[in-house]
Motif scaffolding. Structure first.
Motif, PDB file in Angstrom:
ATOM      1  N   LEU A  79     -43.127  70.512  79.007  1.00 43.94           N
ATOM      2  CA  LEU A  79     -42.595  71.064  77.764  1.00 43.94           C
ATOM      3  C   LEU A  79     -42.747  70.085  76.608  1.00 43.94           C
ATOM      4  O   LEU A  79     -42.829  70.484  75.459  1.00 43.94           O
ATOM      5  CB  LEU A  79     -41.113  71.411  77.941  1.00 43.94           C
ATOM      6  N   CYS A  80     -42.743  68.806  76.920  1.00 40.13           N
ATOM      7  CA  CYS A  80     -42.811  67.801  75.869  1.00 40.13           C
ATOM      8  C   CYS A  80     -44.181  67.132  75.875  1.00 40.13           C
ATOM      9  O   CYS A  80     -44.303  65.964  75.533  1.00 40.13           O
ATOM     10  CB  CYS A  80     -41.744  66.727  76.063  1.00 40.13           C
ATOM     11  N   MET A 102     -33.665  68.342  69.475  1.00 46.57           N
ATOM     12  CA  MET A 102     -33.738  68.584  70.899  1.00 46.57           C
ATOM     13  C   MET A 102     -33.013  67.502  71.688  1.00 46.57           C
ATOM     14  O   MET A 102     -31.944  67.723  72.220  1.00 46.57           O
ATOM     15  CB  MET A 102     -35.215  68.635  71.301  1.00 46.57           C
ATOM     16  N   ARG A 146     -40.336  70.958  63.004  1.00 45.68           N
ATOM     17  CA  ARG A 146     -40.939  72.262  62.747  1.00 45.68           C
ATOM     18  C   ARG A 146     -40.567  73.283  63.815  1.00 45.68           C
ATOM     19  O   ARG A 146     -40.679  74.471  63.620  1.00 45.68           O
ATOM     20  CB  ARG A 146     -42.468  72.137  62.718  1.00 45.68           C
ATOM     21  N   LYS A 147     -40.182  72.785  64.986  1.00 44.05           N
ATOM     22  CA  LYS A 147     -39.959  73.692  66.096  1.00 44.05           C
ATOM     23  C   LYS A 147     -38.511  74.160  66.109  1.00 44.05           C
ATOM     24  O   LYS A 147     -37.607  73.489  65.665  1.00 44.05           O
ATOM     25  CB  LYS A 147     -40.288  72.990  67.412  1.00 44.05           C
ATOM     26  N   SER A 179     -41.621  60.941  68.227  1.00 41.89           N
ATOM     27  CA  SER A 179     -41.770  60.848  69.674  1.00 41.89           C
ATOM     28  C   SER A 179     -40.873  59.698  70.115  1.00 41.89           C
ATOM     29  O   SER A 179     -40.980  58.596  69.587  1.00 41.89           O
ATOM     30  CB  SER A 179     -43.232  60.554  70.009  1.00 41.89           C
ATOM     31  N   HIS A 180     -39.973  59.958  71.050  1.00 42.95           N
ATOM     32  CA  HIS A 180     -39.028  58.900  71.422  1.00 42.95           C
ATOM     33  C   HIS A 180     -38.478  59.152  72.817  1.00 42.95           C
ATOM     34  O   HIS A 180     -38.619  60.245  73.358  1.00 42.95           O
ATOM     35  CB  HIS A 180     -37.875  58.846  70.408  1.00 42.95           C
ATOM     36  N   ASN A 181     -37.871  58.157  73.378  1.00 42.93           N
ATOM     37  CA  ASN A 181     -37.143  58.348  74.627  1.00 42.93           C
ATOM     38  C   ASN A 181     -35.647  58.218  74.338  1.00 42.93           C
ATOM     39  O   ASN A 181     -35.246  57.914  73.216  1.00 42.93           O
ATOM     40  CB  ASN A 181     -37.600  57.333  75.690  1.00 42.93           C
ATOM     41  N   ALA A 233     -43.725  53.236  72.072  1.00 41.93           N
ATOM     42  CA  ALA A 233     -43.510  54.679  71.979  1.00 41.93           C
ATOM     43  C   ALA A 233     -44.816  55.448  72.176  1.00 41.93           C
ATOM     44  O   ALA A 233     -44.886  56.630  71.867  1.00 41.93           O
ATOM     45  CB  ALA A 233     -42.875  55.036  70.634  1.00 41.93           C
ATOM     46  N   PHE A 239     -45.952  55.912  75.100  1.00 41.78           N
ATOM     47  CA  PHE A 239     -45.620  56.624  76.335  1.00 41.78           C
ATOM     48  C   PHE A 239     -46.821  57.022  77.166  1.00 41.78           C
ATOM     49  O   PHE A 239     -47.246  58.171  77.167  1.00 41.78           O
ATOM     50  CB  PHE A 239     -44.783  57.869  76.026  1.00 41.78           C
ATOM     51  N   GLU A 270     -36.870  75.574  72.087  1.00 45.91           N
ATOM     52  CA  GLU A 270     -37.790  74.926  73.012  1.00 45.91           C
ATOM     53  C   GLU A 270     -37.150  73.781  73.782  1.00 45.91           C
ATOM     54  O   GLU A 270     -37.837  73.035  74.449  1.00 45.91           O
ATOM     55  CB  GLU A 270     -39.013  74.404  72.256  1.00 45.91           C
ATOM     56  N   TYR A 297     -39.619  54.547  69.758  1.00 45.31           N
ATOM     57  CA  TYR A 297     -39.773  55.731  68.917  1.00 45.31           C
ATOM     58  C   TYR A 297     -40.963  55.536  68.006  1.00 45.31           C
ATOM     59  O   TYR A 297     -41.362  54.411  67.699  1.00 45.31           O
ATOM     60  CB  TYR A 297     -38.508  55.992  68.098  1.00 45.31           C
ATOM     61  N   VAL A 306     -38.528  59.184  80.222  1.00 45.27           N
ATOM     62  CA  VAL A 306     -39.116  60.497  79.970  1.00 45.27           C
ATOM     63  C   VAL A 306     -39.186  60.696  78.467  1.00 45.27           C
ATOM     64  O   VAL A 306     -38.173  60.718  77.787  1.00 45.27           O
ATOM     65  CB  VAL A 306     -38.266  61.607  80.601  1.00 45.27           C
ATOM     66  N   PRO A 307     -40.376  60.771  77.921  1.00 44.05           N
ATOM     67  CA  PRO A 307     -40.461  60.916  76.474  1.00 44.05           C
ATOM     68  C   PRO A 307     -40.106  62.327  76.031  1.00 44.05           C
ATOM     69  O   PRO A 307     -40.436  63.303  76.700  1.00 44.05           O
ATOM     70  CB  PRO A 307     -41.934  60.613  76.185  1.00 44.05           C
ATOM     71  N   PHE A 308     -39.435  62.386  74.936  1.00 42.04           N
ATOM     72  CA  PHE A 308     -39.179  63.665  74.305  1.00 42.04           C
ATOM     73  C   PHE A 308     -40.067  63.790  73.095  1.00 42.04           C
ATOM     74  O   PHE A 308     -40.408  62.806  72.469  1.00 42.04           O
ATOM     75  CB  PHE A 308     -37.724  63.770  73.836  1.00 42.04           C
ATOM     76  N   ARG A 309     -40.409  64.970  72.774  1.00 39.94           N
ATOM     77  CA  ARG A 309     -41.171  65.173  71.571  1.00 39.94           C
ATOM     78  C   ARG A 309     -40.322  66.063  70.687  1.00 39.94           C
ATOM     79  O   ARG A 309     -40.211  67.264  70.912  1.00 39.94           O
ATOM     80  CB  ARG A 309     -42.490  65.843  71.895  1.00 39.94           C
ATOM     81  N   PRO A 351     -35.891  71.720  76.506  1.00 43.49           N
ATOM     82  CA  PRO A 351     -36.049  71.834  77.961  1.00 43.49           C
ATOM     83  C   PRO A 351     -34.701  71.696  78.635  1.00 43.49           C
ATOM     84  O   PRO A 351     -33.856  70.949  78.185  1.00 43.49           O
ATOM     85  CB  PRO A 351     -36.955  70.650  78.305  1.00 43.49           C
TER      86      PRO A 351
END
Lengths: 258, 236
Positions: free
Chosen positions: A212-213, B72, B227-228, B157-159, A194, A196, B232, B148, B220-223, B234
């Motif tokens: 964005l990420c 997200m 807190r957000k 942080s994970h895909n 992870a 990445f 946001e 993750y 594609v990693p997502f964050r 995408p």
């Protein structure tokens, strides 16, 4: 007859023996990681844990595959271990001249390392746990800003490139009592996949969503930590079933915290 | 010679006999590349039902992972899976059962799973959200190509990878489930249905479950970050 039955009884009653491996208590604390979060240095709060003072050896891993045939070379599912799994061993249950019992085991997949640690009532460390302990030297908990120490680690890595890891314990233990974190080999962490690496940015069309990420893309807050950068590059190039000749592991255990 | 007490001998036999004679007829061994070969993993779903992951063998299904407080990628994953199922129905297929396993069992208790399921109108057993109770969910993540890592400020942080498994647990295809239904995964699901229909038709013979190579999605990693705000997210 009676003796044979008694022997059978003995076999049946052998419980999985708790490993005699030595662990050092790490009290936890705050790590300023060399890895960036949101493009900046991050303060990571770590709970107490215990870490194996030495990497897992060939002899220890041989014991493990003896007790768990499903992890033997030739029997393990290709999902869990690729063709290079334990390739330096002479046979599935024979170490041979290329793999001395006291040397760190390498050529083990992330899955196999994980299964080994589970059997030891332990787990693979997180990257941050590994980085926290590896920041130390013989006298300091955080020696990362010492250029001579960093150069020494780099020299050791360079000298070892292309060779199998040497003996455990040629350097003194660090301030925690842990040995051979930085110079000897790369070590799996539980969460390495992870991290990445930015390579994904090369995928056409991925740019916008990555923008964005961006916080999750791999970046270094401390650009002086070349040895850590090499380590992360080496690990993130691997898939979890890959087995590489310089990648081994050690385990950690949770400790009751405050 | 006869120094062992009889009671010990009986204890030996009591222990040894069930091993010798009570082996139940075992099903055919799993294929080498079946994800049901991961070490035993016990799960509990949003209805509180406990089940072994390997017990899902026998029916093709979609399997992925998520975490409940994710703002997200995971809601997007769930909604995309619903759209994939709609696309399958629209093309004359039957929706496959879906299993999403939480990688955040410390926060995802059954109540949280139930809440997420209600928010997305998910009905068990067709659409199961589950938490690991025993075993190592990291092994499942590894074989599915899911990674993750908790973030310092909360969240992960994970895909996102959702795998189409055949009845024996082999990965036939994968998707990153991030918006519009991936036509390739819809085709792969329809192919599974076609193969099963053909297999039960007399004289149809053995059919391979689906054609095509498993397509690894780009990672594609997502964050995700608690807190957000979800503003946001995408698009696509």
């Amino acid at each position: 007859m009676v003796k044979r039955i008694a022997g059978l009884l003995g076999l049946l009653l052998i419980a999985p023996v708790a490993s005699g491996a030595d662990y050092a208590a790490i009290p936890g604390g705050v790590l300023v990681s060399a890895l960036a979060v949101d493009g900046a240095a991050a303060r990571i709060v770590l709970k107490p844990f215990a870490m194996r003072i030495e990497p897992v050896t060939n002899a220890e891993f041989l014991d493990f595959v003896r007790m768990h045939p499903e992890w033997q070379r030739g029997q393990v599912s290709p999902l869990f271990a690729g063709p290079q799994y334990l390739a330096a061993w002479q046979g599935p249950l024979t170490l041979g001249p290329e793999a001395r019992p006291e040397q760190p085991v390498t050529g083990v997949s992330w899955f196999a390392a994980r299964a080994f640690c589970t059997r030891e009532q332990a787990r693979l460390p997180t990257w941050y746990e590994w980085e926290f302990v590896a920041a130390a030297d013989v006298t300091r908990r955080d020696a990362r800003q010492d250029p001579a120490r960093n150069q020494d680690i780099l020299d050791a890595i360079q000298a070892a490139t292309g060779r199998r890891p040497g003996r455990i314990g040629r350097h003194p233990a660090d301030v925690w009592g842990v040995r051979d974190l930085n110079r000897l080999l790369w070590e799996w962490t539980g969460d390495y996949a992870a991290m990445f690496p930015d390579a994904d940015a090369r995928v056409p069309g991925a740019g916008a969503s990555l923008a964005l990420c961006g916080g999750s893309a791999l970046a270094f807050a401390d650009k002086n930590q070349y040895a850590l950068m090499m380590r992360v590059a080496a690990l993130t190039a691997l898939k979890p079933a890959d087995a590489a000749s310089r990648v081994g592991f050690r385990c950690v255990r949770d400790l009751p915290g405050e | 010679m006869h120094r062992l007490p009889v009671s010990l001998l009986l204890a030996c036999l009591a222990l040894a006999t069930p091993l010798a004679v009570a082996a139940p007829p075992s099903p055919a061994p799993l294929p080498q590349d079946s994800v049901y070969r991961i070490p035993p993993l016990q799960l509990r779903d949003q209805q509180g039902t406990s089940f072994a992951f390997a017990s899902l063998r026998g029916t093709p299904r979609l399997v992925g992972m998520f975490y409940g407080s994710c703002r997200m990628a995971c809601p997007l994953e769930i909604e995309t899976l619903k759209r994939i199922e709609h696309a399958v129905s629209a093309a004359g297929g039957t929706p496959l059962p879906v299993l999403l396993v939480s990688f955040d069992p410390a926060h995802d208790d059954v109540a949280q799973l139930r809440k997420v399921a209600a928010e997305h109108h998910l009905q068990a057993p067709l659409f199961r959200l589950a938490r690991p109770e025993q075993g190592d969910e990291g092994m499942l993540a590894g074989v599915l190509g899911i990674a993750y890592r908790p973030l310092p400020g909360g969240g992960y942080s994970h895909n996102v990878v959702v795998a189409l498994l055949d009845a024996e647990g082999r990965v036939l295809a994968t998707t990153d489930a991030s918006g519009a239904p991936d036509p390739a995964i819809v085709r792969a699901i329809l192919a599974v249905h076609a193969a099963r229909r053909a297999a039960v038709r007399p004289g149809a013979g053995l059919q391979s479950a689906a054609s095509g190579r498993p397509a690894r999605p780009k990672e594609v990693p997502f964050r995700d970050d608690r807190r957000k705000s979800s503003g946001e997210v995408p698009e696509g």
